[in-house]
Write a protein that holds these residues in place. Structure first.
Motif, mmCIF file in Angstrom:
data_model
loop_
_atom_site.group_PDB
_atom_site.id
_atom_site.type_symbol
_atom_site.label_atom_id
_atom_site.label_comp_id
_atom_site.label_asym_id
_atom_site.label_seq_id
_atom_site.Cartn_x
_atom_site.Cartn_y
_atom_site.Cartn_z
ATOM 1 N N ASP A 48 0.847 -1.194 0.000
ATOM 2 C CA ASP A 48 0.000 0.000 0.000
ATOM 3 C C ASP A 48 0.882 1.244 0.000
ATOM 4 O O ASP A 48 2.090 1.171 0.230
ATOM 5 C CB ASP A 48 -0.995 -0.018 1.169
ATOM 6 C CG ASP A 48 -0.345 0.180 2.524
ATOM 7 O OD1 ASP A 48 0.878 -0.010 2.644
ATOM 8 O OD2 ASP A 48 -1.071 0.531 3.461
ATOM 9 N N SER A 124 -0.714 0.261 -4.053
ATOM 10 C CA SER A 124 -2.161 0.485 -3.985
ATOM 11 C C SER A 124 -2.429 1.775 -3.222
ATOM 12 O O SER A 124 -1.797 2.045 -2.207
ATOM 13 C CB SER A 124 -2.843 -0.672 -3.249
ATOM 14 O OG SER A 124 -2.570 -1.876 -3.900
ATOM 15 N N TRP A 125 -3.364 2.547 -3.708
ATOM 16 C CA TRP A 125 -3.783 3.758 -3.020
ATOM 17 C C TRP A 125 -5.284 3.817 -3.037
ATOM 18 O O TRP A 125 -5.942 2.870 -3.449
ATOM 19 C CB TRP A 125 -3.100 5.001 -3.578
ATOM 20 C CG TRP A 125 -2.978 5.098 -5.071
ATOM 21 C CD1 TRP A 125 -2.175 4.348 -5.882
ATOM 22 C CD2 TRP A 125 -3.685 5.986 -5.933
ATOM 23 N NE1 TRP A 125 -2.336 4.714 -7.186
ATOM 24 C CE2 TRP A 125 -3.249 5.726 -7.248
ATOM 25 C CE3 TRP A 125 -4.611 6.981 -5.732
ATOM 26 C CZ2 TRP A 125 -3.734 6.422 -8.337
ATOM 27 C CZ3 TRP A 125 -5.081 7.675 -6.835
ATOM 28 C CH2 TRP A 125 -4.634 7.389 -8.106
ATOM 29 N N TRP A 126 -5.864 4.892 -2.602
ATOM 30 C CA TRP A 126 -7.299 4.966 -2.315
ATOM 31 C C TRP A 126 -8.191 4.598 -3.483
ATOM 32 O O TRP A 126 -9.301 4.122 -3.298
ATOM 33 C CB TRP A 126 -7.669 6.356 -1.788
ATOM 34 C CG TRP A 126 -7.633 7.416 -2.844
ATOM 35 C CD1 TRP A 126 -6.544 8.100 -3.274
ATOM 36 C CD2 TRP A 126 -8.727 7.876 -3.620
ATOM 37 N NE1 TRP A 126 -6.870 8.953 -4.271
ATOM 38 C CE2 TRP A 126 -8.225 8.853 -4.510
ATOM 39 C CE3 TRP A 126 -10.075 7.590 -3.680
ATOM 40 C CZ2 TRP A 126 -9.021 9.514 -5.418
ATOM 41 C CZ3 TRP A 126 -10.854 8.263 -4.593
ATOM 42 C CH2 TRP A 126 -10.330 9.213 -5.438
ATOM 43 N N ASN A 127 -7.738 4.797 -4.725
ATOM 44 C CA ASN A 127 -8.631 4.572 -5.850
ATOM 45 C C ASN A 127 -7.980 3.772 -6.977
ATOM 46 O O ASN A 127 -8.312 3.953 -8.129
ATOM 47 C CB ASN A 127 -9.129 5.918 -6.385
ATOM 48 C CG ASN A 127 -10.322 5.768 -7.298
ATOM 49 O OD1 ASN A 127 -11.031 4.781 -7.234
ATOM 50 N ND2 ASN A 127 -10.525 6.728 -8.171
ATOM 51 N N GLY A 128 -7.039 2.924 -6.664
ATOM 52 C CA GLY A 128 -6.412 2.145 -7.711
ATOM 53 C C GLY A 128 -5.038 1.653 -7.310
ATOM 54 O O GLY A 128 -4.727 1.527 -6.144
ATOM 55 N N HIS A 129 -4.216 1.384 -8.318
ATOM 56 C CA HIS A 129 -2.852 0.947 -8.077
ATOM 57 C C HIS A 129 -1.969 1.374 -9.248
ATOM 58 O O HIS A 129 -2.450 1.661 -10.339
ATOM 59 C CB HIS A 129 -2.792 -0.579 -7.900
ATOM 60 C CG HIS A 129 -3.103 -1.320 -9.154
ATOM 61 N ND1 HIS A 129 -4.384 -1.630 -9.523
ATOM 62 C CD2 HIS A 129 -2.301 -1.776 -10.152
ATOM 63 C CE1 HIS A 129 -4.363 -2.260 -10.684
ATOM 64 N NE2 HIS A 129 -3.113 -2.359 -11.083
ATOM 65 N N ASP A 162 -1.466 9.526 -5.342
ATOM 66 C CA ASP A 162 -2.316 10.708 -5.266
ATOM 67 C C ASP A 162 -3.274 10.546 -4.100
ATOM 68 O O ASP A 162 -4.063 9.612 -4.058
ATOM 69 C CB ASP A 162 -3.117 10.894 -6.555
ATOM 70 C CG ASP A 162 -2.224 11.313 -7.701
ATOM 71 O OD1 ASP A 162 -1.177 11.912 -7.421
ATOM 72 O OD2 ASP A 162 -2.580 11.045 -8.848
ATOM 73 N N ASP A 165 -8.081 11.737 0.103
ATOM 74 C CA ASP A 165 -8.760 11.558 1.378
ATOM 75 C C ASP A 165 -8.205 12.525 2.410
ATOM 76 O O ASP A 165 -7.012 12.480 2.736
ATOM 77 C CB ASP A 165 -8.579 10.117 1.852
ATOM 78 C CG ASP A 165 -9.385 9.791 3.096
ATOM 79 O OD1 ASP A 165 -10.048 10.706 3.611
ATOM 80 O OD2 ASP A 165 -9.328 8.632 3.523
#
Length: 173
Positions: A48, A124-129, A162, A165
């Protein structure tokens, strides 16, 4: 009679055995001060954004991702400062592709990020990878100090981590 702390002894032996030239007594002192040896996975791995950011800060001792160095599939070491100004993209290009051979290189010579046989991280991040190059690190282990609040923050790299949040701590916005 001296008191023994098996956990301290175990960690000191790990440091002594994995870092050349380190004596047990010196390693034990380091462990007592809160330092420990942490493994940096060589890849391929799914991590992550927080863990990837933490590894970068630990290895290069700075939260400025532009100073981090990455190793490409062909063994070339590069950083964000190596991206030519006429590349048509920002410095984050150094995190995702080889600057020496470019995106159209022969896969046998320089395998692209994410292909079979290449080392990479899937961040991995809040809306994808995003698939990124591994860090240019000679050892699989890094000596790290006691954890701080900064270790929970995410280093903001455009297109990689990016952060939108507002509940997430952003370093280098």
């Amino acid at each position: 009679m001296s008191q023994r702390n098996r956990a301290v002894q175990r960690e000191a032996r790990k440091i002594r055995d994995r870092q050349a030239g380190t004596k047990y007594t010196g390693a034990r002192t380091v462990v007592r001060d809160g330092w420990r040896l942490s493994r940096i996975h060589p890849g391929p791995a799914v991590v992550d954004g927080r863990l990837w950011s933490r590894w970068g800060r630990w290895i290069f001792e700075t939260a400025d991702w532009r100073q981090w160095r990455f190793r490409t599939g062909c063994g070339h070491v590069q950083s964000a400062g190596d991206v030519p100004p006429d590349a048509g993209s920002g410095p984050e290009l150094a995190v995702t592709q080889c600057l020496l051979h470019g995106s159209g290189a022969d896969p046998a010579l320089c395998p692209p990020v994410g292909t079979e046989g290449s080392k990479y991280y899937r961040v991995s991040w809040w809306n994808g990878h995003t698939r990124v190059l591994p860090f240019a690190l000679d050892s699989e282990y890094v000596l790290v100090g006691p954890l701080t609040d900064a270790d929970d923050g995410i280093v903001s790299v455009p297109g990689i981590t990016d952060v939108v949040d507002p509940a997430v701590t952003v370093l280098n916005p």
